[in-house]
Scaffold this active site. Structure first.
Site, PDB file in Angstrom:
ATOM      1  N   SER A 137     -32.335 -51.915   1.245  1.00 42.81           N
ATOM      2  CA  SER A 137     -31.499 -50.834   0.298  1.00 42.81           C
ATOM      3  C   SER A 137     -30.644 -50.166   0.971  1.00 42.81           C
ATOM      4  CB  SER A 137     -32.870 -49.867  -0.066  1.00 42.81           C
ATOM      5  OG  SER A 137     -33.629 -50.316  -1.001  1.00 42.81           O
ATOM      6  N   LYS A 140     -27.491 -50.292  -1.411  1.00 41.56           N
ATOM      7  CA  LYS A 140     -27.384 -49.069  -2.241  1.00 41.56           C
ATOM      8  C   LYS A 140     -26.058 -48.057  -1.884  1.00 41.56           C
ATOM      9  CE  LYS A 140     -31.948 -48.874  -4.441  1.00 41.56           C
ATOM     10  NZ  LYS A 140     -32.949 -49.686  -3.464  1.00 41.56           N
ATOM     11  N   SER A 194     -33.975 -44.068  -3.017  1.00 44.28           N
ATOM     12  CA  SER A 194     -34.012 -45.444  -3.145  1.00 44.28           C
ATOM     13  C   SER A 194     -34.552 -46.210  -4.219  1.00 44.28           C
ATOM     14  CB  SER A 194     -34.504 -46.117  -1.848  1.00 44.28           C
ATOM     15  OG  SER A 194     -33.846 -47.270  -1.418  1.00 44.28           O
ATOM     16  N   LYS A 299     -28.891 -43.471   5.044  1.00 43.86           N
ATOM     17  CA  LYS A 299     -29.302 -44.355   3.632  1.00 43.86           C
ATOM     18  C   LYS A 299     -30.570 -45.292   4.557  1.00 43.86           C
ATOM     19  CE  LYS A 299     -30.463 -46.086  -0.200  1.00 43.86           C
ATOM     20  NZ  LYS A 299     -31.922 -46.039   0.239  1.00 43.86           N
TER      21      LYS A 299
END
Length: 371
Positions: A137, A140, A194, A299
């Protein structure tokens, strides 16, 4: 009258052949009973009716035992053995390549790590920084950057469709098909918690559709000089979304310059109204709630092929740092690695070398960590 002898002459050979066949088969048919008779000489031969009754009597408890075995729960010892049967862990790409066996000064649990001074670009710590691995992820972050740079209407209503359901990993989502949210809300959920369906819906509704969006992701990576990076979809569920720590540090530096991404990635929590329900979402990185940390952007990411991943921009001991951790084996070890780096930099800035045994005493983290 003459016809009878001819019929008899034909019939007698036929009967004789049948009799001969029966005679040849007789020893085989009688062989089994003969053996049984030898085995049970002392027992008188029961009558046919008695044998039938005895057989039924013998079969009854057998049938009862089988039925009982089917309905009876396994014994505790059997259940305990089954519960403790080890299931082989699925190795990540980094583990398969042996990257986790490479030593580093801080004894990090991540197979790949990079710590860089954001202002001077000085590399403070490096471990397998050029290894190309799945990034989960962390994908993203590029998705959010492109949505932000596109300047699309953030109040536009977007409906989650069946196309947004995960068909790669089969993961679940709290955003049901038919849920309608604004682009701003979807972006918030994608970057903070997420949310996979949110990220997919954002890319699907990008001008030109999904194919155009993925092409734009790769074009942006090339533009930024991220030569080890490749994207095939916008969520990170695919193992084919891959990059290196060096490339991801470049992305973090660029994304940190975007005020919207800074705000959304460091948001600790978010409530959203979905129909008559109110859903509470939390940040997948619990360090954003820690007052000892000053995080500008972050993140997290996780799929089995990538292990636990984390990228951050944070200020430590007066220095703006970019941290990248890939393929961390434990659920909380990526956060623990960040703590160890922070302690190391603080002691280094204070001209107090941090000894290995002091690093092992960094605070142990507990609590959920996802994404």
């Amino acid at each position: 009258m003459p016809a009878r002898p001819r019929i008899a002459s034909r019939f007698i050979p036929f009967v004789a052949s049948i009799a001969l066949g029966l005679a040849l088969q007789a020893p085989q048919v009688q062989a089994a009973p003969a053996k049984k008779a030898v085995a049970h000489k002392s027992a008188p031969a029961p009558k046919a009716k008695q044998r039938s009754t005895a057989t039924k009597t013998a079969r009854k408890p057998a049938r009862q035992a089988v039925a009982k075995a089917r309905t009876t729960k396994p014994r505790a010892s059997v259940r305990k053995v089954a519960a403790h049967t080890a299931v082989p862990a699925r190795l990540s790409y980094g583990q398969l390549a042996g990257l986790n066996k490479v030593d580093d000064p801080l004894n990090l649990h991540s197979s790949v790590a990079l710590v860089m001074d954001q202002d001077t670009k000085e590399v403070l710590l490096s471990k397998n920084e050029n290894a190309v691995l799945p990034i989960a992820s962390l994908t993203k972050l590029m998705t959010g950057l492109l949505i932000s740079e596109a300047h699309l209407p953030m109040d536009e209503q977007i409906t989650v469709t069946q196309d947004d359901v995960d068909t790669i990993k089969g993961s679940s989502s709290r955003l049901r098909v038919g849920t309608t949210l604004t682009r701003a809300e979807l972006l918030h959920l994608a970057l903070m918690s997420s949310e996979n369906r949110a990220a997919h819906a954002l890319a699907r509704t990008y001008p030109g559709g999904m194919q155009a969006f993925v092409a734009r992701m790769n074009a942006k990576a090339t533009l930024l000089g991220m030569m080890d990076t490749r994207y095939v979809e916008p969520t990170g569920l695919s193992k084919n979304n891959q990059s290196s720590a060096h490339d991801l540090a470049t992305l973090v530096n660029v994304a940190h310059a975007d005020p919207l991404l800074r705000e959304l990635t460091t948001s600790p929590g978010y409530e959203i109204a979905v129909g008559q329900r109110t859903l509470q979402y939390n940040n997948t990185n619990r360090l954003v709630k820690n007052p000892e940390w000053e995080i500008g952007l972050q993140k997290t990411g996780y799929i089995s092929e990538a292990g636990r991943c984390l990228v951050m921009q944070a200020e430590v001991a007066g220095r703006k740092l970019i941290m990248v951790f890939l393929d961390s084996a434990g659920k909380f070890s990526r956060l623990g690695d960040a703590q160890r780096v922070r302690s190391w930099v603080e002691h280094m800035s204070a001209a107090e070398p941090l000894l290995p045994h002091q690093l092992s005493q960094t605070p142990h983290l507990q609590g959920p960590a996802q994404g």
